[in-house]
Motif scaffolding. Structure first.
Motif, short mmCIF file in Angstrom:
data_model
loop_
_atom_site.label_atom_id
_atom_site.label_comp_id
_atom_site.label_asym_id
_atom_site.label_seq_id
_atom_site.Cartn_x
_atom_site.Cartn_y
_atom_site.Cartn_z
N GLY A 7 0.79 -1.22 0.00
CA GLY A 7 0.00 0.00 0.00
C GLY A 7 0.83 1.27 0.00
N GLY A 8 0.13 2.37 0.17
CA GLY A 8 0.79 3.67 0.18
C GLY A 8 0.82 4.32 -1.18
N ALA A 9 1.25 5.55 -1.19
CA ALA A 9 1.36 6.32 -2.44
C ALA A 9 2.56 7.24 -2.31
N ALA A 10 2.88 7.90 -3.39
CA ALA A 10 3.97 8.90 -3.41
C ALA A 10 5.29 8.27 -2.95
N ALA A 11 5.78 8.68 -1.78
CA ALA A 11 7.11 8.25 -1.33
C ALA A 11 7.18 6.76 -1.05
N TYR A 12 6.04 6.14 -0.78
CA TYR A 12 6.04 4.72 -0.47
C TYR A 12 5.99 3.90 -1.76
N SER A 13 6.70 2.80 -1.77
CA SER A 13 6.82 1.99 -2.99
C SER A 13 5.65 1.03 -3.11
N SER A 14 4.47 1.56 -3.30
CA SER A 14 3.30 0.72 -3.46
C SER A 14 3.39 -0.05 -4.77
N SER A 15 2.90 -1.28 -4.73
CA SER A 15 2.90 -2.09 -5.94
C SER A 15 1.68 -1.83 -6.80
#
Length: 481
Positions: free
Chosen positions: A464-472
């Protein structure tokens, strides 16, 4: 303060026929310019897609009024399941359960002494791996030792019905906000709930900070309900256990709880409890947030010891409890943002027995799963068996998306590195503090940071996550009209 309603732009259409988000990338927008795509930060949802024809058809059979968002989430999981049944490994959403009441009030909880703040174990995954969970489940119950239901700050769902600014009830507001933050993204510039600093001042004098997850849609969300027994004068986890409920001494008590015909006092107490969870779910529905709702789990636990008050009852009475809950939430309260998950405990005799007679029926259930506390990666149940395979195969006959609803262990680890290939559950959720502070089962190994990272970095892991996080994935693809 409540969450504000968000304005949305309805343009664009999916170029693929289903809403499956591949592990590498989401479906592309047909005919869309780069400016039509959801913003990665800044709090704007950007384009909201049209729901593809036929998406969530099975959910619509259960609830003809199911929201587009709920249909999108269901179809996402159904497509993962279909791919797995076709012999592929399309992906497993890596999830994390949040014990909000323990994070906020239990200083001995987790991997260090002290208050953690709601969402600590959501963010902890990113601290270890650089990636956030793709699914977060909170637990509206069981309360933290208070004498009645309550809430934190005044919200639409309190409305004179539940005491506000109540001691040890702020966590319920915080976890509802965490679910909103996962579905919508946080921080959001246009959302005044947490001010410009990202911190909310609460009426009890405390503050709340929801973890930053990139400012855009960051995953899917769920809620369980460890309900203290109906009529319990204290709301706490020990009152959820069967041995501390009237069921321990009165064999007819549970039948009175589900006696809707005569509207017994026990039944009315049940409805009072359901109205509490319904008010919080309605708040999420008002903000167009779909929720995987998982009530009355582990119903097949043996005896009345550590099982819940609804566990080990007559199957027909348990099914009546599920139907009462379903009818109240969907028909009486009009909640069409729900995806219902039925999850027995592992049925090897320790701690559970075969659950099949407890199944409420296809017309009441969308997802099937298991809470697996019977074995461990080091010692899977059954000689020569693949860890969790007994339960994965056992649920196949329901022809519904299969989820690992609770586990102390991450799926990929040094003892069982091929779990997601051999048993490609659509969703795998780790329980609370066990992510880092060790498992409670005597045979279980602790999750090392290396195992947590291996799970989040697995080729089929959906994070999960968006932007700075490496979401798949591009989670905004599930935001539909």
């Amino acid at each position: 303060m409540g969450l504000p309603r968000l304005s949305r732009t309805w343009t664009g259409a999916l170029s693929c026929t289903v809403l499956v988000l591949t592990v590498a990338a989401a479906c592309a927008l047909e005919g869309a310019s780069p400016g039509d795509r959801p913003a990665a930060s800044g709090g704007q949802l950007g384009t909201v897609r049209a729901l593809p024809p036929g998406a969530g058809a099975d959910l619509l059979k259960r609830d003809p009024k199911a929201s587009p968002q709920a249909r999108a989430v269901y179809q996402f999981l159904a497509d993962l399941e279909q791919g797995a049944r076709a012999g592929k490994t399309p992906g497993t959403v890596i999830g994390q359960h949040i014990e909000a009441q323990n994070e906020l009030y239990n200083v001995d909880y987790g991997d260090y002494e002290g208050i953690k703040g709601v969402g600590y174990y959501y963010k902890k995954a990113a601290d270890i791996t650089g990636k956030l969970p793709g699914f977060v489940e909170t637990d509206l119950g069981p309360g933290y030792g208070q004498s009645s239901w309550g809430v934190g700050d005044p919200r639409t769902y309190s409305a004179g019905k539940w005491p506000t600014c109540s001691s040890k009830w702020q966590y319920t507001d915080d976890e509802v906000d965490l679910l909103a933050a996962v579905w919508l993204g946080h921080p959001r510039a246009q959302d005044g709930t947490y001010g410009t600093s990202g911190t909310q001042q609460n009426c009890d004098g405390s503050t709340t900070t929801i973890p930053d997850n990139g400012g855009a849609p960051a995953g899917i969300v769920g809620m369980s309900f460890h309900e203290p027994y109906p009529g319990s004068p204290v709301k706490s986890f020990d009152r959820v256990l069967c041995r501390n409920s009237p069921a321990a001494t009165d064999p007819n008590w549970f039948s009175r709880v589900v006696d809707a015909t005569h509207r017994t006092p026990e039944y009315q107490a049940l409805v009072q409890d359901l109205s509490y969870v319904a008010d919080h779910l309605q708040y999420l529905a008002e903000h167009d947030i779909p929720v995987i709702f998982r009530p009355y789990h582990e119903m097949n636990s043996t005896g009345c010891g550590d099982g819940f008050w609804w566990s080990g009852q007559k199957p027909a009475d348990y099914q009546a409890l599920w139907r009462i809950t379903y009818d109240y939430l969907v028909k009486t309260r009009g909640l069409h943002n729900l995806v219902f998950a039925w999850t027995p405990v592992s049925w090897d005799g320790a701690p559970g027995v075969d659950p099949w007679n407890y199944y409420p029926g296809d017309q009441y259930v969308d997802l099937v799963g298991v809470d697996d506390y019977s074995g461990s990666p080091a010692h899977p149940i059954g000689t020569g068996e693949v860890w969790t395979k007994r339960y994965y195969d056992g649920l196949a006959a329901y022809k519904k998306p299969r989820i690992m609803a609770e586990s102390f262990a991450v799926p990929v680890n040094s003892r069982q590195p091929d779990t997601l290939q051999r048993t490609p559950w659509t969703l795998w959720t780790v329980w609370g503090q066990s992510l880092t502070s060790g498992n409670l089962h005597p045979d279980a190994i602790s999750n090392s940071n290396a195992d947590v990272k291996a799970s989040y970095d697995a080729p089929t892991a959906i994070t999960g996550g968006a932007a700075a996080y490496s979401s798949s994935t591009d989670w905004s693809s599930l935001h539909v009209r």
